[in-house]
Design a protein around this motif. Structure first.
Motif, PDB file in Angstrom:
ATOM      1  N   TRP A 216       1.875   7.166  -1.202  1.00  0.00           N
ATOM      2  CA  TRP A 216       0.946   8.294  -1.249  1.00  0.00           C
ATOM      3  C   TRP A 216       0.152   8.327  -2.556  1.00  0.00           C
ATOM      4  O   TRP A 216      -0.981   8.804  -2.594  1.00  0.00           O
ATOM      5  CB  TRP A 216       1.726   9.601  -1.109  1.00  0.00           C
ATOM      6  CG  TRP A 216       2.735   9.855  -2.212  1.00  0.00           C
ATOM      7  CD1 TRP A 216       4.001   9.370  -2.283  1.00  0.00           C
ATOM      8  CD2 TRP A 216       2.538  10.611  -3.388  1.00  0.00           C
ATOM      9  NE1 TRP A 216       4.615   9.776  -3.417  1.00  0.00           N
ATOM     10  CE2 TRP A 216       3.743  10.550  -4.130  1.00  0.00           C
ATOM     11  CE3 TRP A 216       1.463  11.354  -3.913  1.00  0.00           C
ATOM     12  CZ2 TRP A 216       3.909  11.181  -5.357  1.00  0.00           C
ATOM     13  CZ3 TRP A 216       1.636  11.988  -5.130  1.00  0.00           C
ATOM     14  CH2 TRP A 216       2.853  11.897  -5.841  1.00  0.00           C
ATOM     15  N   PRO A 218      -1.552   6.276  -4.856  1.00  0.00           N
ATOM     16  CA  PRO A 218      -2.948   5.855  -5.105  1.00  0.00           C
ATOM     17  C   PRO A 218      -3.936   6.636  -4.274  1.00  0.00           C
ATOM     18  O   PRO A 218      -4.981   7.048  -4.791  1.00  0.00           O
ATOM     19  CB  PRO A 218      -2.933   4.383  -4.696  1.00  0.00           C
ATOM     20  CG  PRO A 218      -1.504   3.974  -4.745  1.00  0.00           C
ATOM     21  CD  PRO A 218      -0.703   5.178  -4.392  1.00  0.00           C
ATOM     22  N   ASP A 219      -3.617   6.869  -3.003  1.00  0.00           N
ATOM     23  CA  ASP A 219      -4.580   7.555  -2.145  1.00  0.00           C
ATOM     24  C   ASP A 219      -4.790   9.006  -2.598  1.00  0.00           C
ATOM     25  O   ASP A 219      -5.923   9.484  -2.662  1.00  0.00           O
ATOM     26  CB  ASP A 219      -4.082   7.543  -0.688  1.00  0.00           C
ATOM     27  CG  ASP A 219      -4.109   6.130  -0.128  1.00  0.00           C
ATOM     28  OD1 ASP A 219      -4.525   5.224  -0.893  1.00  0.00           O
ATOM     29  OD2 ASP A 219      -3.718   5.924   1.019  1.00  0.00           O
ATOM     30  N   THR A 277      -0.475  -4.473  -8.929  1.00  0.00           N
ATOM     31  CA  THR A 277      -1.602  -3.977  -8.152  1.00  0.00           C
ATOM     32  C   THR A 277      -2.682  -3.389  -9.055  1.00  0.00           C
ATOM     33  O   THR A 277      -3.866  -3.483  -8.745  1.00  0.00           O
ATOM     34  CB  THR A 277      -1.138  -2.915  -7.134  1.00  0.00           C
ATOM     35  OG1 THR A 277       0.117  -3.326  -6.608  1.00  0.00           O
ATOM     36  CG2 THR A 277      -2.120  -2.784  -6.011  1.00  0.00           C
ATOM     37  N   ALA A 278      -2.259  -2.808 -10.167  1.00  0.00           N
ATOM     38  CA  ALA A 278      -3.248  -2.215 -11.070  1.00  0.00           C
ATOM     39  C   ALA A 278      -4.224  -3.261 -11.584  1.00  0.00           C
ATOM     40  O   ALA A 278      -5.387  -2.945 -11.868  1.00  0.00           O
ATOM     41  CB  ALA A 278      -2.541  -1.545 -12.241  1.00  0.00           C
ATOM     42  N   VAL A 279      -3.754  -4.503 -11.681  1.00  0.00           N
ATOM     43  CA  VAL A 279      -4.602  -5.557 -12.263  1.00  0.00           C
ATOM     44  C   VAL A 279      -5.913  -5.705 -11.510  1.00  0.00           C
ATOM     45  O   VAL A 279      -6.961  -5.914 -12.095  1.00  0.00           O
ATOM     46  CB  VAL A 279      -3.815  -6.893 -12.278  1.00  0.00           C
ATOM     47  CG1 VAL A 279      -4.732  -8.062 -12.528  1.00  0.00           C
ATOM     48  CG2 VAL A 279      -2.727  -6.831 -13.329  1.00  0.00           C
ATOM     49  N   PHE A 280      -5.858  -5.558 -10.204  1.00  0.00           N
ATOM     50  CA  PHE A 280      -7.045  -5.897  -9.424  1.00  0.00           C
ATOM     51  C   PHE A 280      -7.973  -4.712  -9.200  1.00  0.00           C
ATOM     52  O   PHE A 280      -9.038  -4.863  -8.618  1.00  0.00           O
ATOM     53  CB  PHE A 280      -6.615  -6.481  -8.072  1.00  0.00           C
ATOM     54  CG  PHE A 280      -7.659  -7.351  -7.461  1.00  0.00           C
ATOM     55  CD1 PHE A 280      -7.910  -8.603  -7.993  1.00  0.00           C
ATOM     56  CD2 PHE A 280      -8.425  -6.921  -6.386  1.00  0.00           C
ATOM     57  CE1 PHE A 280      -8.892  -9.413  -7.472  1.00  0.00           C
ATOM     58  CE2 PHE A 280      -9.419  -7.733  -5.856  1.00  0.00           C
ATOM     59  CZ  PHE A 280      -9.642  -8.981  -6.392  1.00  0.00           C
ATOM     60  N   ARG A 286      -8.336   4.800  -9.974  1.00  0.00           N
ATOM     61  CA  ARG A 286      -7.310   4.186  -9.149  1.00  0.00           C
ATOM     62  C   ARG A 286      -6.365   3.348 -10.014  1.00  0.00           C
ATOM     63  O   ARG A 286      -5.156   3.305  -9.792  1.00  0.00           O
ATOM     64  CB  ARG A 286      -7.982   3.325  -8.084  1.00  0.00           C
ATOM     65  CG  ARG A 286      -7.212   3.296  -6.803  1.00  0.00           C
ATOM     66  CD  ARG A 286      -8.027   2.679  -5.672  1.00  0.00           C
ATOM     67  NE  ARG A 286      -7.121   2.294  -4.591  1.00  0.00           N
ATOM     68  CZ  ARG A 286      -6.645   3.125  -3.674  1.00  0.00           C
ATOM     69  NH1 ARG A 286      -7.002   4.386  -3.701  1.00  0.00           N
ATOM     70  NH2 ARG A 286      -5.819   2.703  -2.728  1.00  0.00           N
ATOM     71  N   TYR A 290      -2.191   3.591 -10.331  1.00  0.00           N
ATOM     72  CA  TYR A 290      -1.178   2.525 -10.351  1.00  0.00           C
ATOM     73  C   TYR A 290      -0.458   2.494 -11.696  1.00  0.00           C
ATOM     74  O   TYR A 290       0.740   2.222 -11.778  1.00  0.00           O
ATOM     75  CB  TYR A 290      -1.822   1.172 -10.054  1.00  0.00           C
ATOM     76  CG  TYR A 290      -2.079   0.984  -8.584  1.00  0.00           C
ATOM     77  CD1 TYR A 290      -1.023   0.728  -7.715  1.00  0.00           C
ATOM     78  CD2 TYR A 290      -3.347   1.099  -8.053  1.00  0.00           C
ATOM     79  CE1 TYR A 290      -1.238   0.590  -6.362  1.00  0.00           C
ATOM     80  CE2 TYR A 290      -3.579   0.963  -6.699  1.00  0.00           C
ATOM     81  CZ  TYR A 290      -2.513   0.702  -5.860  1.00  0.00           C
ATOM     82  OH  TYR A 290      -2.727   0.577  -4.518  1.00  0.00           O
TER      83      TYR A 290
ATOM     84  N   SER B 599      -1.941  -9.737  -7.233  1.00  0.00           N
ATOM     85  CA  SER B 599      -2.563  -8.423  -7.203  1.00  0.00           C
ATOM     86  C   SER B 599      -3.455  -8.283  -5.982  1.00  0.00           C
ATOM     87  O   SER B 599      -3.439  -7.279  -5.281  1.00  0.00           O
ATOM     88  CB  SER B 599      -3.358  -8.227  -8.473  1.00  0.00           C
ATOM     89  OG  SER B 599      -3.918  -6.956  -8.485  1.00  0.00           O
ATOM     90  N   PHE B 602      -1.157  -7.843  -3.057  1.00  0.00           N
ATOM     91  CA  PHE B 602      -0.333  -6.628  -3.048  1.00  0.00           C
ATOM     92  C   PHE B 602      -1.132  -5.428  -2.567  1.00  0.00           C
ATOM     93  O   PHE B 602      -0.592  -4.508  -1.988  1.00  0.00           O
ATOM     94  CB  PHE B 602       0.192  -6.332  -4.462  1.00  0.00           C
ATOM     95  CG  PHE B 602       1.546  -6.927  -4.723  1.00  0.00           C
ATOM     96  CD1 PHE B 602       1.906  -8.129  -4.131  1.00  0.00           C
ATOM     97  CD2 PHE B 602       2.460  -6.307  -5.551  1.00  0.00           C
ATOM     98  CE1 PHE B 602       3.142  -8.684  -4.362  1.00  0.00           C
ATOM     99  CE2 PHE B 602       3.698  -6.856  -5.787  1.00  0.00           C
ATOM    100  CZ  PHE B 602       4.041  -8.053  -5.194  1.00  0.00           C
ATOM    101  N   GLN B 606      -1.388  -1.268   0.577  1.00  0.00           N
ATOM    102  CA  GLN B 606      -1.971   0.067   0.529  1.00  0.00           C
ATOM    103  C   GLN B 606      -3.041   0.155   1.600  1.00  0.00           C
ATOM    104  O   GLN B 606      -4.230   0.076   1.322  1.00  0.00           O
ATOM    105  CB  GLN B 606      -2.554   0.278  -0.869  1.00  0.00           C
ATOM    106  CG  GLN B 606      -2.738   1.711  -1.245  1.00  0.00           C
ATOM    107  CD  GLN B 606      -1.405   2.378  -1.485  1.00  0.00           C
ATOM    108  OE1 GLN B 606      -0.466   1.753  -1.954  1.00  0.00           O
ATOM    109  NE2 GLN B 606      -1.318   3.657  -1.130  1.00  0.00           N
TER     110      GLN B 606
END
Lengths: 458, 632
Positions: A216, A218-219, A277-280, A286, A290, B599, B602, B606
């Motif tokens: 939930w 990030p969204d 995931t934050a890297v991208f 957003r 992350y 990344s 991953f 989501q």
């Protein structure tokens, strides 16, 4: 108790103020004064000045642990109001109600930090969650905001179900909601108790957005109005952690061996998913969502370790993390473009804002001389002292290294790229002052962490 | 007494303030203000040094240690920030601030053509240098000394590369820095070694430790050898001497101050300061003696065939430093300090004189294009000549006494060393007078335009020359041997609290001593006559095989390049290409790429669908339960 009652009263008062007071600034000032009052009342409470004396029948216990956290949370909220109250007014026409909802959330926070019975914990969690669903959807004309609100509500209901199920199973085992009874019952664990414990653990992991219950985050963080994301990601998350810590360091401490591995797995997953995931991400908002997941991974280390260092460290961590994140969001709100490119050339146009923002980001990345470094250090130290799970510590360090990448991308954009970095609203002098104080606090805590931790004991 | 020592901190602080003020204000101050400020702070330092010196001489300062604060305190190691103002350091204070002041004054005129901010930069560096040099000398432990040691190295680097637009000068600065670093490393290791054994680095504690014979023979040998290697870097001895001739790229007053009078004698100061340690390490003493002799001879031979006026003086400095090391190696620490002092006078004089010549010649440094300057620049000529006589060792000028003390000590120790040192002294006389005669005698060989511009330098340049000349002539009286004057040898008496006198006293009879003096004086006079014969009227020097080797400095630079620099840079480029780029860089980049790849994938977790989120959560809950109840 002082803070709980005053914040409840403040919540009601703010609802009235929406039609009693004509000007926005009057509402804002009432809210600020109320917030200050709550903070002072709580500090008075800490040192034995109880304004109210209401028997709680052993369902709540206002010990140093809860009062100290309350002070941190209230101080952060106060700073949050100072920085972002004007931006809250821009979200919609019901500006007074937003304040009111936040005061109600603070009530929930007090409950979560000082429960002595699972019922109060549940109550606290729900009192926090329901106003948050509303705040998430407060930008009524914005579809994203509505969608986020609905998602949050659906997933939150799911976790509430899990939590209630867990509480029921525990009741079945111990015959009581009382923590002290649970501690005794924990000496003879049954499958019932373990199952209940795990369900409570999952529900709390959901609240602190630990993987794999983070979906939930990030969204919702992305969809909610940015001011409220800031509040949600900092003070609310910190409160959830404190509740988590309180529950597991008392009620389930004797079963530590039973659930330590599960926590270790959750911690590792959270660190992995949050950081990688934050890297991208292209949007800073957003990315910060992350980042809040990955920071939660670090705070999970305290729950994993459950020793004296972990408790102190968690306090330092929530303070460091909340202050820095509030700061970053406060700057972000002023921006027109939330992507990394939006910050290009920011340092040239707003050198002061860029400098303090750099301090916040450095603290989040855990660079020495900032509070974030010592906070991470305490966490790792606690985990090492707990022993046996060195792989987790090494993994956490590696993931912290990954986090440097996305935090420094912002710094790189601000200082080393060409651009206009358009801001959507003017930046007032007092706003800059508060940000400066915030940055100073972060560096102060990075050099003298005991300036904060001292108050935990004295 | 306390009041007097309480002034000690002012001595280094003033030049430091000068550095800060001039450095910050270099764009705003006029040259006059900069000059007055820069020289003024050193003058005041000199006055304080004088007061300190006389108080030390009257013995009212005790051990002279002034404690300021605890600099480093870790576990059971404590390094205080302390100054030590005793006989040895107060003497050096006088040399540094005294000669330093004269050179500052001289520089005001010499650097006058520089732009305002560069003029300021020059004086800021120069003041900073004085500060660090004072720190080096005043430190009461090896750590404070090392700070000064590094600082003077830095200033030397900055000043050699002062004209940074010329890349050759930058290379020279870099070379000086790197060569010094090699020595510094050894010094640093020695300091660590001492701390690991003694527990701190205070001179008093270390020497007390040594006096109680608590060092093992190995420890003391290794420590002293490492200290000596440190000294070979700073004091330009074989094998680390090659930077000093190149350092002549800096402005001439810098060569006079840093690369002749003060910084290069830091190594001698350090060894004289540690004389207790060195006296206990006989192997090290032998090494020092041999290296000193070899350096003295090698540098002197190179000086025979150099045509750059400053290069000759540079090699002469290297050679004279070699003499000081001979003295140190033979245990004649007082003689070494004595020679430091006299050398500071006459070498500063010679450098400043050459600066005056270069100034008049409009930057020309090649002596083959000079000649006949005697009549145009009488003050420069006469002072320069006095400097030559002093360095050659003709009595009764200062150089004679100090060199004689060294030769005597060598004679007592080892006849071969004595013979070599005497031979070197003759070479010294020869190359110095070759330089003097070619430059000042004969006919002018430069361009007509240069001849037109020839002039005596202004008073701010000639007055320091005259003062230094007087000191060169008279400076020897402090060390006149007992033999010549009853109650002489003030210097040994003065330094006796710091430097224990040679154990066995003079090992030679008075008649031998007289004979040795006579011998060296006679031979030196003969060499001067030879030089006059050969160079009194300028003739082109014939190309000979030996001459070519000497002119090319024994090809030492080329040999170093072949056997050290080239292999090291090859290794470096291999490390860069082979290890760094294809190894480490590739590894790091691939890790980054891997993270990015992960990344990208991953984020598909989501999906945005609530249903899939709940599915994933339920699945993980089931897995956790399965783990908890069935696997564990």
């Amino acid at each position: 108790m002082n803070a709980l009652l005053i914040s409840a009263v403040m919540g009601v008062l703010m609802m009235f103020s929406s039609f009693m007071l004509k000007s926005k600034s009057a509402v804002r000032n009432v809210a600020l004064a109320g917030m200050f009052l709550i903070l002072v009342a709580n500090i008075l409470d800490t040192y034995g000045w109880h304004l109210f004396n209401i028997p709680t029948e052993g369902m709540m216990h206002f010990d140093r642990f809860s009062l100290f956290f309350n002070s941190i949370a209230f101080a952060c909220t106060f700073i949050f109001f100072l920085l972002s109250a004007r931006d809250m007014e821009k979200v919609g026409i019901n500006y007074a109600e937003y304040f009111s909802l936040i005061f109600f959330i603070l009530c929930g926070i007090v409950l979560v930090a000082s429960f002595q019975s699972l019922l109060i914990l549940f109550l606290g969690i729900e009192i926090i969650s329901i106003p948050l669903y509303i705040l998430t959807g407060s930008d009524k004309r914005n579809l994203k905001s509505n969608e986020a609100s609905l998602k949050y509500f659906l997933l939150g209901s799911f976790s509430t179900g899990i939590m209630l199920m867990g509480i029921t199973l525990l009741y079945g085992h111990a015959g009581s909601f009382d923590i002290t009874v649970l501690i005794k019952a924990g000496e003879k664990p049954s499958s019932l108790a373990i199952a209940g414990l795990l369900m409570l653990l999952f529900a709390m992991a959901f609240k602190v957005s630990a993987a794999p219950f983070h979906f939930w985050t990030p969204d919702v963080y992305d969809g909610a109005p940015t001011v409220f994301t800031s509040f949600m990601a900092t003070i609310v998350k910190a409160a959830a952690f404190i509740g988590f810590m309180r529950l597991f360091s008392t009620a389930f401490y004797s079963l530590h061996d039973q659930w330590q591995m599960v926590i270790a797995i959750i911690t590792a997953l959270t660190l992995l998913i949050g950081n990688i995931t934050a890297v991208f991400q292209q949007s800073i908002k957003r990315m910060l969502a992350y980042s809040s997941i990955s920071q939660a991974g670090f705070m999970m280390l305290a729950l994993f370790a459950l020793n004296g260092t972990a408790t102190e460290g968690l306090f330092l961590y929530v303070a460091a993390y909340s202050l820095a994140t509030i700061g970053v969001f406060a700057v972000l709100i002023k921006m027109k473009d939330y992507t990394f490119e939006g910050f290009n050339g920011f340092a040239r146009h707003h050198p002061f804002l860029a400098a303090v923002n750099t301090v916040f980001l450095l603290s989040l990345a855990g660079i020495p001389l900032t509070a974030g470094f010592l906070a991470k250090f305490y966490m790792l130290k606690a985990a090492v002292e707990a022993g046996g799970f060195l792989w987790l510590v090494i993994f956490a360090v590696l993931m912290a290294a990954v986090s440097v990448y996305y935090y420094f991308r912002v710094i790189q954009a601000m200082y080393f790229k060409e651009g206009d970095a358009p801001v959507s609203m003017e930046v007032s002098r007092p706003f800059q002052w508060v940000l400066g104080v915030l940055a100073f606090l972060i560096i102060l805590l990075g050099v003298f962490p005991n300036a904060l931790l001292y108050w935990f004991y004295f | 007494m306390e009041n007097i020592l309480a002034l000690a901190w002012l001595v280094p602080l003033l030049p430091f303030l000068g550095f800060v003020v001039i450095g910050l204000g270099r764009k705003y101050f006029s040259k006059n203000i900069t000059g007055i400020l820069g020289s003024g702070v050193v003058l005041v330092s000199f006055i304080f040094s004088l007061i300190l010196f006389f108080d030390v001489r009257n013995g009212i300062t005790g051990d002279g240690i002034v404690h300021y604060f605890n600099f480093i305190k870790v576990a059971n190691i404590s390094i205080p920030f302390e100054f030590q103002v005793d006989a040895l350091s107060s003497l050096f204070l006088l040399i540094i601030t005294g000669v330093g002041f004269l050179i500052h004054v001289y520089s005001v005129a010499y650097m006058h053509e520089e732009k305002k901010e560069h003029f300021g930069r020059y004086f800021a560096y120069l003041n900073l240098f004085i500060f660090f040099m004072l720190l080096l000398v005043m430190g009461a432990n090896y750590v404070v000394m090392f700070m000064g040691w590094e600082g003077v190295g830095l200033c030397s680097y900055l000043l050699i590369g002062f004209w940074f637009k010329n890349n050759d000068f930058n290379y020279a600065a870099r070379k000086a820095f790197i060569m010094n670093r090699i020595g510094d490393l050894a010094f640093l290791i020695a300091v660590f070694w001492i701390i690991s054994i003694v527990g701190n680095a205070n001179f008093s504690d270390v020497f007390e430790f040594a006096r109680l014979k608590e060092f093992t023979a190995t420890d003391i040998t290794v420590i002293t050898l490492l200290l000596f290697i440190g000294a070979t870097g700073k004091s330009a001895q074989i094998p680390l001497y090659t930077w000093l001739p190149d350092a002549m790229a800096g402005p001439t007053p810098v060569s006079a101050l840093i690369h002749a009078a003060t910084m290069v004698t830091a190594g001698i100061y350090m060894i004289a300061r540690s004389n207790i340690l060195f006296s206990m390490a006989h192997h090290t003493q032998t090494v020092i003696m041999v290296i000193g002799t070899a350096t003295a001879l090698l540098a002197a031979s190179i000086a025979l065939r150099q045509n750059d006026i400053k290069k000759v003086l540079a090699y002469s400095t290297v050679s004279q430093l070699g003499y000081m090391f001979i003295a140190l190696g033979t245990g004649a620490y007082v003689a070494a300090v004595f020679h430091v002092m006299t050398h500071a006078f006459f070498k500063a004089l010679l450098f400043l004189g050459s600066g005056s010549v270069i100034h008049a010649m409009g930057g020309e440094q090649d002596i083959r294009k000079m000649g006949g300057l005697r009549k145009k620049m009488p003050v420069t000529y006469w002072t320069f000549l006095l400097g030559c006589i002093a360095i050659a060792g003709v009595p009764p000028l200062s150089g004679f006494f100090s060199k004689d003390a060294i030769l005597l000590s060598a004679f007592e120790h080892n006849r071969i060393i004595y013979a070599a040192a005497l031979f070197g002294a003759l070479l010294t006389a020869f190359y110095m007078f070759r330089l003097c005669f070619i430059t000042f005698n004969g006919k002018f060989r430069g361009t007509a335009e240069q001849e037109h511009h020839l002039h005596e330098s202004p008073a701010t340049m000639t007055i320091p020359l005259i003062i230094l000349a007087a000191l060169s002539v008279l400076g020897g009286w402090v060390g006149i041997p007992e033999l010549i004057m009853n109650g002489g040898d003030h210097l040994s008496t003065f330094l006796s609290p710091v430097i224990a006198l040679a154990k066995d006293g003079h090992g030679v009879s008075h008649s031998t001593e007289w004979m040795l003096m006579g011998l060296s004086t006679g031979l030196v006079l003969i060499m001067i006559y030879f030089a006059w014969n050969r160079y009194g009227r300028y003739k082109e020097e014939k190309e000979t095989a030996v001459g070519k080797i000497l002119a090319n400095k024994w090809y030492v630079d080329e040999i170093y390049n072949k056997i050290i620099v080239n292999p090291v840079s090859k290794l470096g480029s291999w490390l860069e290409e082979g290890m760094e780029k294809t190894g480490i860089d590739a590894f790091v980049n691939n890790v980054g790429r891997g993270v990015n790849y992960l990344s990208r994938h991953f984020r598909y977790l989501q999906s945005g669908q609530v249903g899939s989120y709940i599915l994933l959560m339920v699945l993980s809950i089931l897995l956790f339960f399965a783990y908890q109840f069935f696997i564990k």
